[in-house]
Design an enzyme around this catalytic site. Sequence first.
Site, PDB file in Angstrom:
ATOM      1  N   PHE A  52       0.828  -1.215   0.000  1.00  0.00           N
ATOM      2  CA  PHE A  52       0.000   0.000   0.000  1.00  0.00           C
ATOM      3  C   PHE A  52       0.865   1.270   0.000  1.00  0.00           C
ATOM      4  CE2 PHE A  52      -2.533   3.235   2.212  1.00  0.00           C
ATOM      5  CZ  PHE A  52      -3.760   3.127   1.573  1.00  0.00           C
TER       6      PHE A  52
ATOM      7  N   ASN B 115      -4.095   1.918  10.556  1.00  0.00           N
ATOM      8  CA  ASN B 115      -4.831   2.289   9.350  1.00  0.00           C
ATOM      9  C   ASN B 115      -5.184   0.978   8.660  1.00  0.00           C
ATOM     10  OD1 ASN B 115      -5.896   3.331   7.030  1.00  0.00           O
ATOM     11  ND2 ASN B 115      -3.938   3.996   6.160  1.00  0.00           N
ATOM     12  N   PRO B 116      -6.238   0.311   9.139  1.00  0.00           N
ATOM     13  CA  PRO B 116      -6.569  -1.012   8.587  1.00  0.00           C
ATOM     14  C   PRO B 116      -7.260  -0.880   7.233  1.00  0.00           C
ATOM     15  CG  PRO B 116      -8.182  -0.380  10.240  1.00  0.00           C
ATOM     16  CD  PRO B 116      -7.191   0.750  10.157  1.00  0.00           C
TER      17      PRO B 116
HETATM   18  C1  SAM Z   1      -4.598   0.591   4.254  1.00  0.00           C
HETATM   19  S1  SAM Z   1      -3.090  -0.306   4.373  1.00  0.00           S
HETATM   20  C2  SAM Z   1      -2.232   0.748   5.535  1.00  0.00           C
HETATM   21  C3  SAM Z   1      -0.740   0.697   5.441  1.00  0.00           C
HETATM   22  C4  SAM Z   1      -0.014   1.766   6.265  1.00  0.00           C
HETATM   23  N1  SAM Z   1      -0.373   1.713   7.664  1.00  0.00           N
HETATM   24  C5  SAM Z   1      -0.309   3.147   5.725  1.00  0.00           C
HETATM   25  O1  SAM Z   1      -1.087   3.882   6.320  1.00  0.00           O
HETATM   26  O2  SAM Z   1       0.253   3.502   4.679  1.00  0.00           O
HETATM   27  C6  SAM Z   1      -3.611  -1.698   5.339  1.00  0.00           C
HETATM   28  C7  SAM Z   1      -2.522  -2.726   5.657  1.00  0.00           C
HETATM   29  O3  SAM Z   1      -3.116  -3.696   6.540  1.00  0.00           O
HETATM   30  C8  SAM Z   1      -2.566  -4.969   6.275  1.00  0.00           C
HETATM   31  N2  SAM Z   1      -3.489  -5.959   6.866  1.00  0.00           N
HETATM   32  C9  SAM Z   1      -4.687  -6.366   6.397  1.00  0.00           C
HETATM   33  N3  SAM Z   1      -5.261  -7.235   7.261  1.00  0.00           N
HETATM   34  C10 SAM Z   1      -4.403  -7.361   8.313  1.00  0.00           C
HETATM   35  C11 SAM Z   1      -4.427  -8.113   9.530  1.00  0.00           C
HETATM   36  N4  SAM Z   1      -5.458  -8.910   9.842  1.00  0.00           N
HETATM   37  N5  SAM Z   1      -3.378  -8.009  10.379  1.00  0.00           N
HETATM   38  C12 SAM Z   1      -2.312  -7.210  10.071  1.00  0.00           C
HETATM   39  N6  SAM Z   1      -2.230  -6.480   8.927  1.00  0.00           N
HETATM   40  C13 SAM Z   1      -3.264  -6.547   8.062  1.00  0.00           C
HETATM   41  C14 SAM Z   1      -2.419  -4.978   4.764  1.00  0.00           C
HETATM   42  O4  SAM Z   1      -1.475  -5.944   4.356  1.00  0.00           O
HETATM   43  C15 SAM Z   1      -1.970  -3.519   4.492  1.00  0.00           C
HETATM   44  O5  SAM Z   1      -0.565  -3.428   4.472  1.00  0.00           O
END
Ligand code: SAM
Length: 277
Positions: A90, A187-188
């Site tokens: 991302f 930031n999920p």
């Molecule tokens: C919207 S991106 C945010 C990335 C970063 N925090 C940013 O703001 O640029 C969401 C991230 O959540 C991760 N992700 C999705 N489900 C997850 C889970 N259950 N546990 C940990 N990470 C997760 C994805 O791989 C992705 O990298």
Amino acid sequence: MRPAEVVRRGSGYLERHGVEAPEVSAEALMMRVLAVDRAALYARDRGLSAAEARAYGRALCLRCTGTPLQHLMGEQGFRRLVLTVRPGVFVPRPETEVLVGVALELLEGTEGPRVVDLCTGSGAVALAIADERPDARVMATDISEAAVALARENAERLGLAVDVRAGDLFEPLPAACRGEIDLVVANPPYLPVELAADLPPEVRADPPEALFGGLELMRRLFTETMAWLRPGGALAVECDERAAAAVAAAAREAGFHEVFVRRDLNGRDRVVGARRP
Ligand SMILES: C[S@@+](CC[C@H](N)C(=O)[O-])C[C@H]1O[C@@H](n2cnc3c(N)ncnc32)[C@H](O)[C@@H]1O
């Protein structure tokens, strides 16, 4: 032809293909191809070599077909940092800088805080907090191995100490930290999957597991966060503007208090903050 003139024409080409802010892309791509800063680009009288012209043309074509500018540049500015970015992870967005601002506010008055950044992606939020609160001990997790590798790479290049681990939410963290964390920030993935077909190509270039999620993941995140925070510890999450009220309600249902919603720079409800009683 001077590079400045090529940029002007490149901008027109991008505009005709419907690329947003075409002049920004045209200029940035030329700086990348020539490996110069803005001042040197406009000062150069010498025309492009054949190889430079080919590289610039290729970059313009990729931009026209929806490749994000950040993927072509290989980097993205975030708060005070320049992060490496690449396809498969991302790309950090400007609105997420507000999440970091809220996190820093919530940490005021806490010395040597323990911070966890869930869903860290490129490491943007964790690294910005480590940069702006050098006394913080920051851990970060992501379910994607590619994201974890990139976040570690960014941490090493920037010389910032963030402990990045692969796994689901808190699962990879040491059990000894349960109940000891001062701040959980996240930031999920939060876009409704029904929006998938309507998203611009730049957004669809991000991995689906980084984009699509909803209240269910947010609720699980809140329940687990409650167990990892110390009493009085804080939570800050980014959310979809249309879901902010529901996310705030879910935080209250999970037992948080002092729940608030903060707007981003475009005036959209973007961040929900709260404290564990
Ligand atoms: C919207 S991106 C945010 C990335 C970063 N925090 C940013 O703001 O640029 C969401 C991230 O959540 C991760 N992700 C999705 N489900 C997850 C889970 N259950 N546990 C940990 N990470 C997760 C994805 O791989 C992705 O990298």
